[in-house]
Scaffold this active site. Structure first.
Site, PDB file in Angstrom:
ATOM      1  N   HIS A 186      30.447  53.704   8.211  1.00 47.13           N
ATOM      2  CA  HIS A 186      29.702  54.769   8.892  1.00 47.13           C
ATOM      3  C   HIS A 186      30.229  56.095   8.916  1.00 47.13           C
ATOM      4  CE1 HIS A 186      28.288  50.732  11.431  1.00 47.13           C
ATOM      5  NE2 HIS A 186      27.461  50.912  10.227  1.00 47.13           N
ATOM      6  N   ARG A 288      15.225  52.725   3.712  1.00 47.65           N
ATOM      7  CA  ARG A 288      15.878  51.612   4.596  1.00 47.65           C
ATOM      8  C   ARG A 288      14.759  51.119   5.742  1.00 47.65           C
ATOM      9  NH1 ARG A 288      20.315  55.166   3.729  1.00 47.65           N
ATOM     10  NH2 ARG A 288      21.950  54.467   2.642  1.00 47.65           N
ATOM     11  N   ARG A 325      12.872  49.254   0.538  1.00 46.89           N
ATOM     12  CA  ARG A 325      13.613  48.052   0.648  1.00 46.89           C
ATOM     13  C   ARG A 325      13.094  47.462   1.854  1.00 46.89           C
ATOM     14  NH1 ARG A 325      19.872  48.405   1.903  1.00 46.89           N
ATOM     15  NH2 ARG A 325      19.081  48.792   3.897  1.00 46.89           N
ATOM     16  N   ARG A 449      33.746  46.513   3.644  1.00 49.02           N
ATOM     17  CA  ARG A 449      33.591  48.040   3.337  1.00 49.02           C
ATOM     18  C   ARG A 449      33.856  49.001   4.460  1.00 49.02           C
ATOM     19  NH1 ARG A 449      26.978  47.852   2.973  1.00 49.02           N
ATOM     20  NH2 ARG A 449      26.951  50.192   3.350  1.00 49.02           N
ATOM     21  N   CYS A 486      21.289  52.814  -6.196  1.00 53.14           N
ATOM     22  CA  CYS A 486      20.939  53.436  -4.782  1.00 53.14           C
ATOM     23  C   CYS A 486      22.037  53.425  -3.841  1.00 53.14           C
ATOM     24  CB  CYS A 486      20.047  52.804  -4.303  1.00 53.14           C
ATOM     25  SG  CYS A 486      20.009  51.121  -3.707  1.00 53.14           S
TER      26      CYS A 486
END
Length: 556
Positions: A186, A288, A325, A449, A486
Site C-alpha cells: 500500500h 478498479r 475490471r 506482496r 496493468c
C-alpha cells in the site's frame, strides 16, 4: 563519511534532506479490573471510540480520494468488524477496561492472522494501526504518526500505515524510506500516486540517526548517507535532466522508431481521473471498481449509483480506451454479502471472478450498469474479469457479458500462472488479456506482496515472471489479439521497455509514472527493446536481469 544502503526503489525521483522518524509509542493499556456495574459503560466507550476511528478513516479517505480512499475504507471496515466487537464486549463483561478489551481482542485476532499464512499475515500492519488509533482515543493520548516539522525532511519508518501515507504533504515530506513493505505494498502504491520518491524493504532504516542527511534515489533504491557535495551535485543533475526529459516528452506512447505503445492510467474511481488526463493518459487500462462496493460491506451498490460513477470516468476519455475490471472482492478486500468468512487462506479461495460466479446477480447488475453508463458515448469500453484460471472461467464471464447486453470487448486478467500457461485456450473465449503483474508474481513465487521479507520475489524483474509475460504476449499475437500490462511493473520506465520488447501491446500505470515511461520509451527502438528483453530473460535473478537490460539499452 558517505555510505550507501540499498532497498527497493518504488517511486521515481531524488530526495535530499534530513532524517525524521515516524513517531512511535507504547500503546498497551494497563491490565486493571473494573467493577461489574461499570461493564456497560465501558462497552459504550469502546463502541464510541471504534465509531470515531472508523469515521476518521473514512474522512481521510474522502480527502485523499482514488486509490487511498479504497484502502482507508477497507481499514474502517476492519475497525467495525462485528466479530471483533463481540470479542471486546465479552472481555469487558468479565472485567477489562474498554481500552484493554480493545487491545486484547485485536491482539488475539492479530495472532490468528499472523499464523494464517503469509497473505493474511501481511494485513497485520493495517490491523495494528486500527488498534492503535482506537486505544489512543480511549487513553486520550496523541496518535503516533508523521512528525511535526516546519522544514522539509525525509521520513523514516518501520512501515507506513495507509492512513498516514495517504495524507502526506509532498511539500514537507521530500521522500520516505521504510524497513518493511514491497514494490506493491500500500505504501508503495500511494507513494507513486503522490509523486514522492520512496524506498522500501531497507533493513536497518530505523537505525539512521535523527537529523542525518540522506539522499534517496527512488528509481534505483539507493540511500546515500551523508552524501558528499559531489554526490549531491551528481544526483541533482540527474534529477534535473530527468525533469527536462519529462517536460519535452508529449503525445502518445511510442518507441523512437514509431512503434506505438499506448500509455494508459490505473484509476480507482472518478477522483483519479484529473491526474490521468493531465499526465496525458491515452485512456484507462485498469479501472478498479471496488471503491463503490467498500462503502457498505453488507450489500452491493444500486445499479443507479454504479451507472453514475462509471459514466464520470467514461466521459473523461472521449474516443479513448477504458478497461474496466469488474469487482475483485475477497482476500484483503472481503465483503460480507459476497465472500466467505471462514476460509483458512482467502488468497487461494473464493475471490475475484469466483465470488461473482457464485453471486451472478451482483455480476449481472454491474455489467448492466456498465452497459447503461456507456450508452451514447464514443468511448471504447472494454471489460475484464479478475482471477481467471482457465477457459471455463473465461467462457462463463463472456457469456455473462453477452447476457447483460454489454457492447464491449470482453477480456481476462492474467494473474494466475495457469492463465499464462494456457493463454491461447483462454483467448478462444475473450478478446484481450491484461497482465496483473502484482498478483501474478505473488502466485508464481508464493510470496505475499505485503511482506518485506520476501520482497525480492515480488520484484517484477524476476526472469520467471518475464517468461510468463512473454508467453502471454506471444499467445495473444498468435491469436491476433492484444495483451497489456496493468500491474505496477508498467510504472518502471526501464522495465516498460523490456515489456514492450516482450510483445506487450499497452502499458497501464499510476498517472504520475506516465511521463517517465513516455520519455524513456521514446529513447529506444523496438529492436533495442527486444534485445533488452532477451537479455533480461537470459539472466538468473531480478538484479542481473535489470543490469543486463540496462547494459543493452545503454550500448555497453
Amino acid at each position: 563519511m558517505e555510505t550507501t544502503l540499498r532497498g527497493v526503489g518504488v517511486s521515481h525521483g531524488v530526495a535530499i534532506g534530513e532524517v525524521r522518524h515516524m513517531g512511535t509509542a507504547v500503546l498497551e493499556p494497563p491490565a486493571k479490573q473494573i467493577p461489574a456495574q461499570d461493564a456497560e459503560r465501558e462497552q459504550g466507550r469502546a463502541r464510541k471510540a471504534v465509531e470515531a476511528v472508523a469515521a476518521d478513516l473514512m474522512a481521510r479517505g474522502n480527502l485523499a480520494g482514488g486509490e487511498a480512499q479504497a484502502v482507508l475504507e477497507a481499514q474502517a471496515m476492519i475497525a467495525q468488524d462485528p466479530e471483533l466487537m463481540a470479542d471486546v464486549d465479552r472481555r469487558v463483561a468479565v472485567g477489562s477496561t474498554a481500552e484493554r478489551g480493545i487491545y486484547d481482542a485485536f491482539s488475539h485476532y492479530r495472532e490468528l492472522l499472523a499464523g494464517a499464512g503469509e497473505y493474511m499475515a501481511g494485513r497485520v500492519a493495517d490491523l495494528d494501526d486500527v488498534r492503535n488509533r482506537i486505544v489512543a482515543r480511549l487513553l486520550g493520548v496523541p496518535m503516533p504518526g508523521v512528525p511535526d516539522s516546519d522544514e522539509p525532511y525525509v521520513l523514516i519508518a518501520r512501515d507506513l500505515a495507509p492512513a498516514d501515507t495517504a495524507l502526506l504533504d509532498p511539500a514537507l515530506v521530500l521522500g520516505f524510506v521504510t524497513e518493511e513493505g514491497g514494490p506493491t505494498s500500500h505504501s508503495a502504491i500511494l507513494a507513486r500516486a503522490l509523486g514522492v520518491p520512496a524506498v522500501v524493504a531497507l533493513p536497518g532504516a530505523g537505525e539512521l540517526a535523527e537529523g542525518t542527511v540522506v539522499a534517496v534515489d527512488g528509481s534505483t533504491g539507493e540511500i546515500f548517507v551523508d552524501p558528499s557535495a559531489e554526490k549531491r551535485a551528481e544526483l541533482e543533475a540527474a534529477a534535473a535532466a530527468r525533469k527536462a526529459a519529462l517536460a519535452a516528452s508529449t503525445g502518445p506512447g511510442a518507441t523512437s522508431d514509431g512503434h506505438k505503445v499506448p500509455l494508459l492510467a490505473n484509476v480507482g474511481g472518478p477522483a483519479d481521473v484529473p491526474a490521468a488526463v493531465e499526465a496525458g493518459a491515452e485512456g484507462v487500462g485498469l479501472f478498479r471498481t471496488e471503491f463503490l462496493f467498500l462503502d457498505d460491506s453488507t450489500k452491493a451498490p444500486t445499479e443507479e449509483k454504479q451507472v453514475e460513477a462509471y459514466r464520470q470516468v467514461l466521459e473523461a476519455f472521449p474516443e479513448g480506451r477504458v478497461v474496466v475490471r469488474v469487482l475483485d472482492a475477497g482476500a484483503d478486500k472481503p465483503l460480507d454479502f459476497l465472500t466467505p468468512t471462514d476460509e483458512p487462506n482467502p488468497a487461494l479461495g473464493v475471490r475475484g471472478l469466483r465470488s461473482l460466479l457464485d453471486h451472478p446477480e451482483v455480476l449481472r447488475t454491474q455489467l448492466t450498469a456498465l452497459a447503461k453508463a456507456a450508452e451514447g458515448l464514443p468511448v471504447y469500453l472494454e471489460v475484464m474479469a479478475p482471477m481467471v484460471a482457465d477457459r471455463a472461467d473465461a467462457k462463463a464471464f463472456a457469456d455473462a457479458c453477452r447476457e447483460a447486453g454489454l457492447r464491449a470487448k470482453f477480456g481476462a486478467m492474467v494473474e494466475i500462472p495457469s492463465a499464462a500457461l494456457r493463454a491461447r485456450s483462454i483467448l478462444q473465449e475473450v478478446e484481450f488479456l491484461s497482465l496483473g503483474t502484482n498478483d501474478l508474481a505473488q502466485y508464481t513465487f508464493a510470496a505475499d506482496r505485503q511482506v518485506g521479507a520476501v520482497s525480492r520475489l515480488q520484484d517484477p524483474w524476476q526472469p520467471a515472471l518475464l517468461d510468463l509475460v512473454a508467453l502471454s504476449a506471444e499467445s495473444a499475437k498468435a491469436e491476433g489479439k492484444s495483451c497489456g500490462v496493468c500491474g505496477e511493473a508498467a510504472s518502471d520506465p526501464l522495465l516498460a521497455c523490456v515489456l514492450t520488447g516482450l510483445g506487450v501491446t499497452s502499458l497501464s500505470m499510476g498517472a504520475a509514472s506516465i511521463p517517465y515511461v513516455r520519455a524513456t520509451l521514446a529513447k529506444y527502438t523496438l529492436a533495442q527493446c527486444e534485445r533488452a528483453a532477451a537479455a533480461a530473460r537470459a539472466a538468473d535473478s531480478a538484479e542481473e536481469a535489470r543490469k543486463a537490460a540496462q547494459a543493452v539499452l545503454s550500448g555497453e
